[in-house]
Design an enzyme around this catalytic site. Structure first.
Site, PDB file in Angstrom:
ATOM      1  N   GLU A   9       0.841  -1.294  -0.080  1.00 19.64           N
ATOM      2  CA  GLU A   9      -0.099  -0.173   0.184  1.00 19.64           C
ATOM      3  C   GLU A   9       0.658   1.163   0.131  1.00 19.64           C
ATOM      4  OE1 GLU A   9      -2.445   0.671   3.456  1.00 19.64           O
ATOM      5  OE2 GLU A   9      -3.527   2.299   2.546  1.00 19.64           O
ATOM      6  N   LYS A  45      -2.467  -2.088  -3.073  1.00 24.23           N
ATOM      7  CA  LYS A  45      -3.523  -1.189  -2.750  1.00 24.23           C
ATOM      8  C   LYS A  45      -3.063   0.323  -2.961  1.00 24.23           C
ATOM      9  CE  LYS A  45      -5.791  -0.158   1.860  1.00 24.23           C
ATOM     10  NZ  LYS A  45      -6.437  -0.714   3.019  1.00 24.23           N
ATOM     11  N   GLY A  68     -10.439   8.656   2.929  1.00 23.93           N
ATOM     12  CA  GLY A  68     -11.162   9.923   3.581  1.00 23.93           C
ATOM     13  C   GLY A  68     -11.933  10.677   2.611  1.00 23.93           C
TER      14      GLY A  68
HETATM   15  P1  13P Z   1      -9.392   3.873   4.379  1.00 23.98           P
HETATM   16  O1  13P Z   1     -10.172   3.058   3.126  1.00 23.98           O
HETATM   17  O2  13P Z   1     -10.023   4.571   5.264  1.00 23.98           O
HETATM   18  O3  13P Z   1      -8.263   4.765   3.446  1.00 23.98           O
HETATM   19  O4  13P Z   1      -8.613   2.767   4.979  1.00 23.98           O
HETATM   20  C1  13P Z   1      -7.797   2.041   4.118  1.00 23.98           C
HETATM   21  C2  13P Z   1      -6.412   1.571   4.979  1.00 23.98           C
HETATM   22  O5  13P Z   1      -6.242   0.413   5.208  1.00 23.98           O
HETATM   23  C3  13P Z   1      -5.567   2.508   4.883  1.00 23.98           C
HETATM   24  O6  13P Z   1      -4.371   2.007   5.372  1.00 23.98           O
END
Ligand code: 13P
Length: 341
Positions: free
Chosen positions: A177, A219, A263
């Site tokens: 991510e 991600k 967000g």
């Molecule tokens: P959000 O979808 O709230 O951005 O969270 C995903 C997430 O795992 C952030 O690390």
């Protein structure tokens, strides 16, 4: 490393119609979420809230797996059943966030680096014993006039690849991510540029560190205008630019993308995901384009619950509804007007 098992798990996480629930809020983040509904972040409240989500009947039609926090993977529900067993009995795959959050990057004002590599091999082996089948690590990239720098991007990419290689060694599917924050008034073109540069470096590092692309998921953020931009790009533009960007830098061997919600308001993130999936078949996008949402799946149930036992049913309905709408968007069949309740 059992390559076949990694590939199977990665594919199961992005199975048709399905995506991931990110329920891996750290202690600080879950406290902020609970503060927003005036609920104290006690261990009991955290268990009750998460158990309610995990027990939601039928939600595994839309949710393939759930990312947990270190505390949660060790906890039991109200009747003593481990939360991991509640999840698997309800048809979902348990995963675990393994990074330890961000700190300031030395010599780079306004940039962050993610910690958690020291001792990670041992922690991963323990998580396997606790039932985890996949992992997540979040790097954070901030867009401003002076950031990100090539230095900031390279340390994040290097750590993401270290994490991914160690996860696969332990038999766990890594969710890589690199989050590009939506904060700021930047244009969608600037988001495109930073996403391209970041993903290029991430995949360079993943290749150098011998990560099996077929056995991982990406991600990313969507390519979008900054949250406070005066003119924010419409979903069709977001879809076009997100897929165009990925086509440049994301190898076809990666089975799937699971977007974060970042967000972005529910309406907007769901419409954007829908537009991406409507466009994907027309431009031969080779990856599953799914979701791994935290806020966009949990905002509604959290507000409906408000920490009260009598609201559990309403909160469960709210979670099921968000999951089903997000699944519709993941298939490109979400209708914003029809979903308004
Ligand atoms: P959000 O979808 O709230 O951005 O969270 C995903 C997430 O795992 C952030 O690390």
């Amino acid at each position: 490393m059992d390559k076949q098992r990694l590939v199977q798990t990665a594919q199961a996480l992005v199975a048709e119609k399905k995506g991931i629930l990110a329920a891996d809020e750290s202690s600080g983040t879950i406290k902020r979420r609970f503060d927003s509904i005036n609920v104290e972040s006690t261990e009991e409240n955290r268990i009750n809230y998460r158990e309610m989500l995990f027990r939601t009947a039928g939600v595994s039609d839309f949710i393939s797996g759930v990312i947990l926090f270190d505390e949660t993977i060790r906890q039991n529900g109200a009747d003593g059943t481990p939360l991991v067993k509640i999840l698997t009995d309800n048809g979902m795959i348990p995963g675990i966030k393994v990074d330890k959050g961000t700190v300031a990057l030395p010599g780079a004002p306004d940039e962050l680096v993610t910690e958690g590599l020291d001792g990670l091999r041992d922690r991963l082996n323990e998580y396997v014993k606790l039932g985890a089948r996949f992992t997540k690590w979040r790097g954070v990239i901030n867009i401003s006039a002076t950031t990100p720098t090539p230095y900031g991007i390279s340390v994040d990419a290097h750590a993401l690849a270290r994490f991914a290689a160690l996860s696969q060694e332990a038999g766990l599917v890594p969710i890589v991510e690199p989050e590009i924050l939506r904060d700021g008034d930047h244009s969608i073109e600037r988001s495109f540029e930073v996403t391209e540069e970041t993903l290029r470096e991430v995949f360079e590092q993943l290749a150098q560190q011998k990560v099996l692309l077929e056995g991982m998921l990406l991600k990313p953020s969507m390519v979008i205008s900054g949250g406070s931009a005066a003119q924010r790009a419409e979903p069709e533009k977001v879809a076009e630019m997100t897929i165009e960007c990925f086509k440049r830098v994301l190898p076809a061997a990666v089975p799937g993308v699971v977007f974060l919600s970042g967000g972005e308001p529910d309406d907007s993130v769901t419409s954007n995901l829908n537009a991406i999936n409507q466009l994907a078949p027309n431009v031969d996008a080779p990856w599953q384009l799914s979701f791994s949402f935290g806020r966009s799946l949990q905002g509604a149930p959290l507000a409906a619950w408000a920490g009260k036992a009598e609201n559990v049913e309403a909160a469960t309905v709210a979670f099921f509804t968000r999951a089903s709408l997000t699944s519709a968007a993941r298939q490109g069949i979400y209708h914003k007007e029809k979903s308004a309740v």
